[in-house]
Design an enzyme around this catalytic site. Structure first.
Site, mmCIF file in Angstrom:
data_model
loop_
_atom_site.group_PDB
_atom_site.id
_atom_site.type_symbol
_atom_site.label_atom_id
_atom_site.label_comp_id
_atom_site.label_asym_id
_atom_site.label_seq_id
_atom_site.Cartn_x
_atom_site.Cartn_y
_atom_site.Cartn_z
ATOM 1 C CB CYS A 189 21.327 33.607 47.196
ATOM 2 S SG CYS A 189 19.560 33.296 47.192
ATOM 3 C CG HIS A 193 25.208 33.359 43.155
ATOM 4 N ND1 HIS A 193 25.783 33.129 41.923
ATOM 5 C CD2 HIS A 193 24.220 32.440 43.285
ATOM 6 C CE1 HIS A 193 25.150 32.121 41.339
ATOM 7 N NE2 HIS A 193 24.211 31.681 42.140
ATOM 8 N NE ARG A 237 19.460 29.390 38.085
ATOM 9 C CZ ARG A 237 20.196 28.283 37.998
ATOM 10 N NH1 ARG A 237 20.931 28.044 36.938
ATOM 11 N NH2 ARG A 237 20.181 27.387 38.955
ATOM 12 C CB CYS A 241 19.035 28.915 42.784
ATOM 13 S SG CYS A 241 20.312 29.406 41.602
#
Lengths: 280, 105, 209
Positions: A189, A193, A237, A241
């Protein structure tokens, strides 16, 4: 009209979006986003969701009206911004979607695997995907419920509880998962991000460890995705991802999915919830 | 049966401003599903808006209109408390009619 | 009946209460680790080409996950040295391919997702994170701009070798880089990488004009 003139017309219409300066492109995208805000089809999902809540369904022919989303049986107002949370009856930390599975099983008598997958009911159109989300020709009761329940927290402050040891454990696990890199692309992630002000192509990326970014991100899901013509939930979501990270499929309502949502919800604490939103 | 439309009708000056959200697949017929079969076309063909027995808007639509369409227009001659009626008809002959009361400005 | 609790018991209860609250503020690292390992085992399933085996980390992935944020110099040097040893150069010795092919590969973001056809070659997803040619406005910013990459560096053998190696295994030069190890992980073929080298270094490539 000759083809050439049609073509000229089409070009004139699209040119402003592709003007050479990057700044203009971004401004046009911002203008497009503002136009979208005025016409959010999420409303259609919310209306259906409110009906599903009171409709008798399942082997027990019962509604979800006594479902406890954390604030007591049947309390929907403000429930979303207080999730995920620990539930004593399941001895688990649950987000909205996994909690709805629990209620569909306990109150309506659905088998767990039935409650977890689409369609629970539908338009009668053939099921094309086996994903737990709505897709081509396939409505999802889960998605509709999520839209409505989320809309009942609009304008409220994101405040997930963090007092139970299992909530803390889920947060810590979610944080570890956020930094977990694996697969053929070495992604985690954190890859997309972890830094401020970055983009994939033209898509802005929130830095999830930054409170303001996390608040905006968490506060605008679920959202109607114009490019897909679908309302998408927080579970979706995560699932999407993870797919793009080249990982195997993240199971709907699984512990890892919930832990990630716990981490994000807590990073977003104090933000204003403004969903279902509308996105590109 | 198709889901109801969401209609907002408000006075803005001497005009009625109408915003409509329609729940419709608007499938073009050009897409394929996961197993490679064409997904049949399914789209709204006609939209008619009436007020006081008079047609104030009539539109012919095709497959280029987005899924869950949003329609926004203004017309003259309406007053608060009166009704606006909207009907769509799709290529399969399915039809949906909803109405809304015009609210004050 | 009204029972009176002895004061010692009350004190003991109060103390244990404090301990529960105090000890529970943060789960232990080992408990968290166990929980995460269990989640990774139970929350994912193989779908298409994306098998659960992909979640078994290699040394670099495990170290980068563990040291996310603050990577100690010793660890970083260790990773770069180990990754350096993995780079395989084409047996033909030719490192520059066709920049036109390279542009196609740079534009394509497909590959290795469970929704991708497994036998279709993967793209390089380069524009997802980098600016390359001036013409393409839709580029990402996770990586640095590579516009004029070759114009600034030339196309000497050493530069070609560096460029090929960087695409083959970015972590050989920058431990825990955000960039996938395209060659090492078998995402791109050696030939595809030579096309990307050409896109970056060929004077005729839009990157350098």
């Amino acid at each position: 009209m000759g083809i050439q003139r049609v073509l000229a017309g089409v070009l004139a219409a699209t040119l402003p979006c592709f003007s050479p300066a990057q700044q203009d492109t971004l401004k046009e995208i911002e203008r497009y986003r503002q136009l979208l805000q005025e016409s959010n089809p999420a409303e259609l999902y919310e209306a259906r969701g409110a009906e599903h809540w009171t409709r008798k369904r399942g082997p027990k022919s019962s509604s979800l009206e006594r479902c406890d989303l954390g604030l007591g049986p049947g309390v929907v107002k403000g429930a979303y911004v207080r999730l995920p949370r620990y539930f004593a009856d399941t001895d688990r930390v649950q987000d909205l979607e996994s909690r709805l599975v629990t209620c569909m099983v306990a109150l309506q008598g659905f088998a767990p695997e039935e409650a977890r997958r689409n369609p629970f009911s539908g338009t009668g159109a053939p099921m094309i995907t086996t994903d737990p989300f709505s897709g081509v020709g396939q409505r999802s009761v889960m998605t509709d419920l999520v839209a409505w329940i989320a809309s009942e927290s609009r304008g409220m402050t994101i405040a997930p509880p963090m007092s139970h040891p299992k909530e803390r454990l889920a947060y810590q696990a979610g944080e570890r998962l956020f930094y977990f890199r694996a697969g053929p692309y070495d992604f985690g992630c954190i890859t997309c991000h972890g830094e401020e002000g970055k983009r994939i192509r033209l898509q802005n990326l929130p830095k999830m460890t930054n409170a303001k970014d996390a608040q905006r991100a968490f506060g605008t899901w679920p959202a109607y995705r114009v490019s897909e013509g679908e309302l998408r939930s927080m579970q979706w979501r995560m699932w999407e991802c993870i797919r793009q990270m080249r990982f195997p499929e993240l199971e709907f309502a699984s512990d890892a999915s919930i832990a990630l949502i716990v981490f994000l919800a807590n990073r977003a604490e104090g933000g204003t919830f403004d969903a279902p939103a509308i996105k590109r | 049966m198709a889901d109801p439309m969401r209609i907002r009708a408000n006075m803005t000056g001497d005009k009625v401003e109408v915003k409509v959200l329609m729940a419709h697949e608007m499938e073009t017929g050009l897409r394929k599903d996961a197993s490679g079969n064409a997904i049949p076309a399914h789209f709204i063909r006609n939209v008619t808006v009436t007020h006081g027995g008079k047609t104030v808007l009539s539109a012919q639509w095709g497959t280029s209109v987005s899924r869950n369409p949003f329609l926004h227009f203004r017309f003259k001659g309406g007053k608060p408390g009166e009704k606006v009626t909207i009907t769509w008809l799709d290529n399969r002959g399915e039809k949906r009619t909803d109405e809304a009361v015009i609210a004050g400005g | 009946m009204k029972a009176k609790m002895p004061s010692k018991t009350i004190l003991a209860l109060a103390l244990s209460g404090i301990c529960v609250a105090g000890c529970a503020t943060r789960p232990s690292d080992s408990e968290t680790e166990r929980t995460v390992a269990e989640m990774i085992k139970t929350s994912f399933r193989t779908r298409g080409q994306a098998t659960v085996a992909r979640l078994s980390q290699d040394d670099a992935q495990a170290l980068c996950s563990k040291h996310a944020g603050e990577l100690p110099k010793g660890v970083s040097d260790g990773i770069e040295k180990a990754q350096q040893a993995t780079i395989r150069y084409p047996s033909s010795g030719k490192l520059m391919g066709d920049w036109r092919e390279g542009e196609r590969i740079a534009q394509s973001g497909v590959g290795k997702q469970f929704t991708d056809a497994p036998n279709r070659p993967a793209g390089g997803s380069c524009y997802n994170c980098h600016q390359l040619s001036k013409q393409e406005l839709s580029f990402g910013t996770i990586g640095p701009s590579l516009y004029q990459f070759g114009k600034q560096r030339g196309a000497s053998e050493a530069i070609q070798k560096y460029t090929y190696g960087k695409i083959y295994n970015a972590e050989a030069f920058s431990a825990c880089s955000n960039m996938p190890r395209f060659g090492h992980n078998g995402v791109l073929t050696e030939e595809q990488i030579t096309h990307l080298v050409a896109l970056l270094l060929d004077p005729d490539s839009p990157v350098n004009r």
